[in-house]
Design a protein around this motif. Structure first.
Motif, mmCIF file in Angstrom:
data_model
loop_
_atom_site.group_PDB
_atom_site.id
_atom_site.type_symbol
_atom_site.label_atom_id
_atom_site.label_comp_id
_atom_site.label_asym_id
_atom_site.label_seq_id
_atom_site.Cartn_x
_atom_site.Cartn_y
_atom_site.Cartn_z
ATOM 1 N N ASN A 294 44.537 -16.816 -15.003
ATOM 2 C CA ASN A 294 44.534 -17.398 -13.661
ATOM 3 C C ASN A 294 43.156 -17.908 -13.279
ATOM 4 O OD1 ASN A 294 47.246 -16.912 -13.247
ATOM 5 N ND2 ASN A 294 46.930 -14.961 -12.205
ATOM 6 N N ASP A 295 42.115 -17.217 -13.772
ATOM 7 C CA ASP A 295 40.738 -17.624 -13.490
ATOM 8 C C ASP A 295 40.204 -18.627 -14.502
ATOM 9 O OD1 ASP A 295 40.726 -15.960 -11.343
ATOM 10 O OD2 ASP A 295 39.545 -14.374 -12.275
ATOM 11 N N LYS A 296 41.058 -18.999 -15.482
ATOM 12 C CA LYS A 296 40.645 -19.912 -16.557
ATOM 13 C C LYS A 296 39.405 -19.372 -17.274
ATOM 14 C CE LYS A 296 42.691 -23.986 -14.396
ATOM 15 N NZ LYS A 296 43.896 -23.875 -15.240
ATOM 16 N N SER A 297 39.473 -18.090 -17.607
ATOM 17 C CA SER A 297 38.359 -17.401 -18.249
ATOM 18 C C SER A 297 38.823 -16.703 -19.518
ATOM 19 C CB SER A 297 37.750 -16.355 -17.299
ATOM 20 O OG SER A 297 37.262 -16.950 -16.127
ATOM 21 N N CYS A 298 37.853 -16.313 -20.326
ATOM 22 C CA CYS A 298 38.107 -15.507 -21.513
ATOM 23 C C CYS A 298 37.122 -14.343 -21.519
ATOM 24 C CB CYS A 298 37.940 -16.331 -22.785
ATOM 25 S SG CYS A 298 39.230 -17.568 -23.050
ATOM 26 N N ALA A 299 37.529 -13.226 -22.114
ATOM 27 C CA ALA A 299 36.676 -12.044 -22.200
ATOM 28 C C ALA A 299 36.222 -11.838 -23.630
ATOM 29 C CB ALA A 299 37.427 -10.819 -21.697
ATOM 30 N N THR A 300 35.074 -11.206 -23.776
ATOM 31 C CA THR A 300 34.553 -10.908 -25.116
ATOM 32 C C THR A 300 34.514 -9.412 -25.407
ATOM 33 O OG1 THR A 300 32.284 -10.911 -24.273
ATOM 34 C CG2 THR A 300 33.141 -12.995 -25.108
ATOM 35 N N LEU A 301 34.617 -8.580 -24.356
ATOM 36 C CA LEU A 301 34.567 -7.125 -24.525
ATOM 37 C C LEU A 301 35.701 -6.481 -23.753
ATOM 38 C CD1 LEU A 301 30.738 -6.596 -23.877
ATOM 39 C CD2 LEU A 301 31.853 -6.541 -26.112
ATOM 40 N N ILE A 302 36.210 -5.367 -24.264
ATOM 41 C CA ILE A 302 37.231 -4.602 -23.545
ATOM 42 C C ILE A 302 36.821 -3.137 -23.540
ATOM 43 C CG2 ILE A 302 38.688 -4.302 -25.605
ATOM 44 C CD1 ILE A 302 41.096 -4.446 -23.627
ATOM 45 N N SER A 303 36.957 -2.510 -22.386
ATOM 46 C CA SER A 303 36.620 -1.091 -22.232
ATOM 47 C C SER A 303 37.869 -0.328 -21.803
ATOM 48 C CB SER A 303 35.528 -0.900 -21.173
ATOM 49 O OG SER A 303 34.365 -1.618 -21.508
ATOM 50 N N VAL A 304 38.027 0.858 -22.357
ATOM 51 C CA VAL A 304 39.151 1.729 -22.006
ATOM 52 C C VAL A 304 38.593 3.095 -21.642
ATOM 53 C CG1 VAL A 304 41.271 2.822 -22.799
ATOM 54 C CG2 VAL A 304 40.723 0.489 -23.526
ATOM 55 N N ARG A 305 39.078 3.645 -20.523
ATOM 56 C CA ARG A 305 38.655 4.985 -20.100
ATOM 57 C C ARG A 305 39.874 5.846 -19.838
ATOM 58 N NH1 ARG A 305 34.804 6.659 -15.750
ATOM 59 N NH2 ARG A 305 36.124 5.419 -14.369
ATOM 60 N N LEU A 306 39.787 7.120 -20.246
ATOM 61 C CA LEU A 306 40.806 8.121 -19.947
ATOM 62 C C LEU A 306 40.219 9.126 -18.972
ATOM 63 C CD1 LEU A 306 42.572 8.893 -23.337
ATOM 64 C CD2 LEU A 306 43.661 8.096 -21.233
ATOM 65 N N ILE A 307 40.980 9.454 -17.923
ATOM 66 C CA ILE A 307 40.455 10.297 -16.849
ATOM 67 C C ILE A 307 41.473 11.372 -16.493
ATOM 68 C CG2 ILE A 307 39.589 10.317 -14.472
ATOM 69 C CD1 ILE A 307 38.978 7.305 -14.860
ATOM 70 N N THR A 308 41.024 12.624 -16.445
ATOM 71 C CA THR A 308 41.867 13.718 -15.971
ATOM 72 C C THR A 308 41.652 13.896 -14.473
ATOM 73 O OG1 THR A 308 40.101 15.254 -16.600
ATOM 74 C CG2 THR A 308 41.889 14.932 -18.183
ATOM 75 N N ASN A 309 42.419 14.788 -13.872
ATOM 76 C CA ASN A 309 42.308 15.025 -12.427
ATOM 77 C C ASN A 309 41.213 16.054 -12.168
ATOM 78 O OD1 ASN A 309 42.613 15.594 -9.723
ATOM 79 N ND2 ASN A 309 44.843 15.657 -9.785
ATOM 80 N N GLN A 310 40.086 15.591 -11.622
ATOM 81 C CA GLN A 310 38.944 16.476 -11.413
ATOM 82 C C GLN A 310 39.208 17.556 -10.378
ATOM 83 O OE1 GLN A 310 35.580 14.618 -9.417
ATOM 84 N NE2 GLN A 310 36.884 12.919 -8.752
ATOM 85 N N TYR A 311 40.242 17.365 -9.551
ATOM 86 C CA TYR A 311 40.546 18.355 -8.528
ATOM 87 C C TYR A 311 41.447 19.475 -9.034
ATOM 88 C CZ TYR A 311 38.626 14.708 -5.559
ATOM 89 O OH TYR A 311 37.795 13.764 -5.006
ATOM 90 N N ARG A 312 41.995 19.296 -10.225
ATOM 91 C CA ARG A 312 42.818 20.344 -10.833
ATOM 92 C C ARG A 312 41.906 21.248 -11.665
ATOM 93 N NH1 ARG A 312 48.346 19.820 -11.411
ATOM 94 N NH2 ARG A 312 48.122 21.857 -12.415
ATOM 95 N N THR A 313 41.275 22.174 -10.987
ATOM 96 C CA THR A 313 40.330 23.064 -11.671
ATOM 97 C C THR A 313 41.023 24.030 -12.623
ATOM 98 O OG1 THR A 313 40.425 24.560 -9.754
ATOM 99 C CG2 THR A 313 38.646 22.925 -9.800
ATOM 100 N N ASP A 314 42.360 24.123 -12.525
ATOM 101 C CA ASP A 314 43.093 24.999 -13.431
ATOM 102 C C ASP A 314 43.381 24.326 -14.770
ATOM 103 O OD1 ASP A 314 44.725 23.221 -11.910
ATOM 104 O OD2 ASP A 314 46.512 24.293 -12.602
#
Length: 414
Positions: A273-293
């Motif tokens: 839609n922006d008529k752009s291309c990317a050269t890098l991709i980042s992926v992050r996995l995140i747990t729930n920081q409020y679940r202290t158990d």
């Protein structure tokens, strides 16, 4: 002269268009996963419901006052926004869409601004059902101020003379001026500056010293001297991200992969839609920081794409590759985040003599997906790796129908 046209309580107004009985009732819209209030009708605000209040904290109040609750229906809101903007464009060729619910327009050469603004307002309300407010002034910053004042009155407010501008700014809170953030507001309050007119009366050199060149631009705008260009081409994004919390915590790699594929597809669509291309991709996995158990895990990785790209298959393939490099069993994840960076214009992609990347064919696949999804609705055609049942999808227990974008949800008159 500039006009800022803003939709009143936009998300709530969109829901009310198709439920007229709610026009005088309190309405709130919830965030992703029905977490907290992100939009409220005036009636809901009068009950004391604050922006960002968690849903569970409002349940007693909601039952007591029969507050109507809706999950965010972004497809509906985007379509209603387009209808509003199209109606506004009938009155002027100079329309600058500022956000989903507001736009600037130019009203040069108009003799009777109030009558013309009244026609715009009447037409938009009649054709879309969305109430709007219009503020008119010689600069964008003053138009923003006029719009806020319009919401408190008849829906139209014009600052067209020095006397009107001065009178309005004398009691207009500085914190509500466009461009005044929390830090500047605190700093200026310490200087005894509480209202917009007080800032306007400060010497230009004082403003330059204490608020930099951006402050000088705002100061000029408060004097009615337009310094913010109209319709300026937006700076190309430095990154595009898609990330939502799962409807439930998940440690299943197949479920997380489906979510990653879905988010990567959305990112690729935004790139095109922006008529752009990317050269890098980042992926992050995140747990729930409020679940202290539960054990915690926050990990991310960035990998280069084989070739600057905006096509869905290539970006999805890279996202899955990156995900598998950081995934660890034994954790319950709250979300996966997909981010593309190193963005360049699609017409500046440099060819690589040694690359085996079959970009032409995959670009054709992506373009075909865009055409079909635009015609038949988002998500009609998607990659199989995105899954079908989407057990990871966010909670939307109060979702309204897609009245304007799905045949089965169109209202029927009997």
């Amino acid at each position: 002269m500039y006009a800022l046209i803003d939709c009143n309580n936009f998300y709530a107004s969109c829901e009310r268009v198709f439920r007229p009985a709610l026009r005088t009732k309190p309405v709130i819209i919830l965030s992703n996963n029905d977490g907290c209030a992100i939009a409220r009708s005036q009636e809901a605000k009068d009950l004391g419901i604050k922006m960002g209040t968690p849903f569970y904290q409002m349940e007693t109040l909601i039952k007591e006052h029969e507050v109507s609750v809706f999950s965010s229906n972004y497809t509906l809101y985007a379509d209603m926004s387009a209808r509003v903007m199209n109606n506004i464009a009938r009155f002027t060729p100079d329309v600058e869409v500022y956000s989903i619910d507001e736009c600037f327009i130019k009203l040069n050469g108009m003799n009777d601004l109030e009558t013309y603004a009244g026609k715009i307002r009447e037409t938009v309300i009649r054709n879309t059902g969305i109430p709007i407010s219009i503020g008119i002034a010689p600069s964008k910053t003053l138009a923003k101020i006029a719009n806020k004042l319009a919401k408190k009155g008849s829906g139209i407010f014009i600052l067209d003379t020095p006397e009107r501008i001065t009178e309005a700014l004398q009691t207009f809170p500085l914190k509500d001026v466009w461009g005044i953030g929390a830090q500047y507001h605190k700093k200026l309050l310490n200087q005894g500056i509480e209202f917009a007119e007080q800032l306007r009366q400060m010497p230009m050199e004082w403003v330059r010293t204490n608020m930099t060149i951006q402050g000088v631009r705002m100061w000029d705008e408060l004097w009615g001297r337009a310094r913010i260009p109209f319709g300026a081409y937006p700076e190309r994004k430095k990154g595009i991200c898609c990330s939502r919390s799962f409807g439930k915590l998940s440690g299943d790699l197949s479920e997380i992969s489906e979510a990653a594929c879905s988010y990567a597809s959305r990112v690729a669509e935004k790139l095109r839609n922006d008529k752009s291309c990317a050269t890098l991709i980042s992926v992050r996995l995140i747990t729930n920081q409020y679940r202290t158990d539960l054990p915690q895990y926050f990990e991310g990785i960035t990998i280069p794409l084989n070739h600057p790209s905006s096509n869905t298959p290539e970006i999805v393939k890279a996202a899955i590759k990156a995900l598998k490099l950081i995934y660890k069993p034994g954790y319950k994840f709250l979300k996966v985040e997909i981010l593309v960076t190193g963005i360049i214009p699609e017409n500046e992609v440099q060819l690589n003599l040694f690359s085996t990347f079959d970009g032409t064919r995959q670009n054709q696949v992506s373009e075909l997906m865009d055409k079909l999804n635009k015609h038949y609705g988002s998500g009609t055609l998607r990659l199989a790796t995105e899954g079908y049942k989407k057990a990871w999808a966010m909670r939307r227990e109060h979702l309204s129908p897609s009245y304007t974008t799905r045949w089965n949800d169109i209202l029927k008159v009997i």
